[in-house]
Design a protein around this motif. Sequence first.
Motif, mmCIF file in Angstrom:
data_model
loop_
_atom_site.group_PDB
_atom_site.id
_atom_site.type_symbol
_atom_site.label_atom_id
_atom_site.label_comp_id
_atom_site.label_asym_id
_atom_site.label_seq_id
_atom_site.Cartn_x
_atom_site.Cartn_y
_atom_site.Cartn_z
ATOM 1 N N ILE A 142 7.816 7.278 3.318
ATOM 2 C CA ILE A 142 7.483 6.785 1.667
ATOM 3 C C ILE A 142 8.428 7.451 0.953
ATOM 4 N N ASN B 144 0.793 -1.187 -0.010
ATOM 5 C CA ASN B 144 0.015 -0.082 -0.125
ATOM 6 C C ASN B 144 0.883 1.219 0.042
ATOM 7 N N TYR C 116 -4.983 10.348 11.549
ATOM 8 C CA TYR C 116 -3.496 10.321 10.943
ATOM 9 C C TYR C 116 -2.962 11.849 10.544
ATOM 10 N N SER D 222 -5.495 0.957 5.917
ATOM 11 C CA SER D 222 -4.155 0.813 5.443
ATOM 12 C C SER D 222 -3.599 1.247 4.094
ATOM 13 N N TRP E 281 8.716 7.036 17.853
ATOM 14 C CA TRP E 281 9.112 7.836 16.790
ATOM 15 C C TRP E 281 10.521 8.646 17.011
ATOM 16 N N LYS F 251 11.881 12.316 11.733
ATOM 17 C CA LYS F 251 11.475 11.208 12.668
ATOM 18 C C LYS F 251 10.702 10.051 11.918
ATOM 19 N N GLU G 227 7.580 1.996 5.961
ATOM 20 C CA GLU G 227 6.068 1.949 5.527
ATOM 21 C C GLU G 227 4.977 2.491 6.577
ATOM 22 N N LYS G 228 5.426 2.533 7.881
ATOM 23 C CA LYS G 228 4.748 3.057 8.741
ATOM 24 C C LYS G 228 5.190 4.237 9.591
ATOM 25 N N SER G 229 5.995 5.198 8.612
ATOM 26 C CA SER G 229 6.652 6.344 9.248
ATOM 27 C C SER G 229 6.059 7.539 8.523
ATOM 28 N N GLY G 230 4.770 7.472 8.243
ATOM 29 C CA GLY G 230 4.064 8.389 7.392
ATOM 30 C C GLY G 230 4.589 8.921 5.940
ATOM 31 N N ASP H 191 -0.684 -4.093 12.425
ATOM 32 C CA ASP H 191 0.949 -4.388 12.828
ATOM 33 C C ASP H 191 0.882 -5.157 14.262
ATOM 34 N N ARG I 124 5.132 11.972 16.670
ATOM 35 C CA ARG I 124 5.499 12.142 15.260
ATOM 36 C C ARG I 124 5.957 13.487 14.812
ATOM 37 N N TYR J 96 9.396 5.767 12.392
ATOM 38 C CA TYR J 96 8.895 4.925 13.339
ATOM 39 C C TYR J 96 9.966 3.670 13.553
ATOM 40 N N ILE K 118 -3.379 5.165 5.318
ATOM 41 C CA ILE K 118 -2.657 5.592 6.800
ATOM 42 C C ILE K 118 -1.344 5.055 6.934
ATOM 43 N N PHE K 119 -0.300 5.702 6.856
ATOM 44 C CA PHE K 119 0.963 4.804 7.016
ATOM 45 C C PHE K 119 1.681 5.034 8.691
ATOM 46 N N VAL K 120 0.901 4.910 9.432
ATOM 47 C CA VAL K 120 1.140 4.652 10.621
ATOM 48 C C VAL K 120 1.088 3.431 11.398
ATOM 49 N N PRO K 121 1.593 2.921 12.509
ATOM 50 C CA PRO K 121 1.021 1.364 12.904
ATOM 51 C C PRO K 121 -0.257 1.418 13.231
ATOM 52 N N LEU K 122 -1.021 0.242 13.020
ATOM 53 C CA LEU K 122 -2.247 0.008 13.321
ATOM 54 C C LEU K 122 -2.466 -1.283 14.350
ATOM 55 N N ASP L 51 0.206 8.987 16.528
ATOM 56 C CA ASP L 51 1.537 8.209 16.271
ATOM 57 C C ASP L 51 1.198 6.818 15.913
ATOM 58 N N GLU L 52 0.171 6.133 16.319
ATOM 59 C CA GLU L 52 -0.594 5.144 15.863
ATOM 60 C C GLU L 52 -2.054 5.023 15.953
#
Lengths: 196, 240
Positions: free
Chosen positions: A188, A19, B37, B67, A123, A138, A181-184, B95, B238, A140, B70-74, B42-43
């Motif tokens: 990306i 994604n 988000y 997903s 972060w 920052k 991929e989880k760092s906003g 995650d 973040r 993750y 939104i690109f932070v931990p879920l 932060d998640e």
Amino acid sequence: MKKINYIEYGVGNFLSIKNSLKTINIDLNIVDKPENFNNELHTLLPGVGNFDYCMQQLAKNNFIEFLKDQTNFKKNLVGICVGMQIMFTKSEEAKDYPGLGIFDGEIVNLQNIGIKKTPIIGWNKIYGNFKSYFMNKKFYFIHSYGNIKSKCSISSYKKNKTEINAIIKKDNFIGLQFHPEKSGQIGIELLNEFFK
Amino acid sequence: MRIIPKLEIKSGYLVKGRQLEGYRKIGDPNLYAERYYLEGADEICFIDIVASLYNRKLICDIVKNISTKIFVPLSVGGGIKSFEQIREIFDSGADKIHLNSHLFTDLNFIEKFEKIYGGQSISVEIQTKLFEGNYYCFYDRGREFSGIKLLDWLKKLNNYNFGELIITDIERDGMKKGVNLELIDLVKQKIDQKNLVYSGGFNPDIDDILFLKKNLDGLMIALSLHENLFSIKNFSERFN
């Protein structure tokens, strides 16, 4: 749409990576056995969880010798989190398997180097000698093991006065301790940098 | 301290109750999650408050859809008790998994889970309230009384490897009375080598967020966010 190789060995958060890359128009060439690998493309090596479990899954899918042979990779090979850790020589987490040995050095238990609470979750700002756009930003992190002294480190972050490697780079081999991929959005953009 | 919006889900809707009961409909969870988000969460955490087969499919569909944006931990919680469910939730793009109720029948589930996915993706939740002068553990969204004292349960949990502990104060949930500092202090004394996340009653007008930052690794917020009483962007890890 541009493509990269995605090493599929039953470990890793496939959907999140798919994604996040989709937002920058990158599609995945799913490599579930070495024969499906396309050496004209960059490659992503995911990894989540336990070092031994990842190595065991790689072995099961006949990837170990393939990944150890650095001449297979003309373009970038990017390891994420445990995918990065298994690119090292060995790990304190592993009882059964050595690593792929692409980077010299060892992955250590962060509790042995002054980190009281593990996993580190959250972060953190990264510093170092990589493109200034990505420095002081920052990302993750979630990890209990990590690397501290590596010649190949180009970026690190600080936790309880301990410097932990964030980005490792040797030629076209790159390791990221955090989860881009989880760092906003910035995460990306970093993936885009390595897969452009 | 991570700021973690907590989205409770029933029949595909975002809902919120008081003291883990009497849930009322708030809106479309996709819209709320995306807003949080962009504001800097932060998640983001999703709780299936019904935990039926039908509802789980709905929650997986929500996570799958979210997903892509939104690109932070879920993280996902609510009635999880099998590896089949866990696989399905991870495959939807989550995650982390929350475990609570099932641990009262099989505490070793943590160990089995850890061997496959690693301890970092397990969040152990405790739902607690005072009963005759002691904190006790509850499960099934606070409906069932375990008969186990909080401190005894913490002692047992200390032997296991997991990513973080989420402590939910049942009586403060949805009440905006402020967080329970006494409870946080009590838990910290017993478990100081685990990441600690607190849930229940946060109110920005009452709570000293700088003090909370020193004492918690994560803070879950539901009602104060849904009602727009709190802006994440000045406080998230973040963005700050």
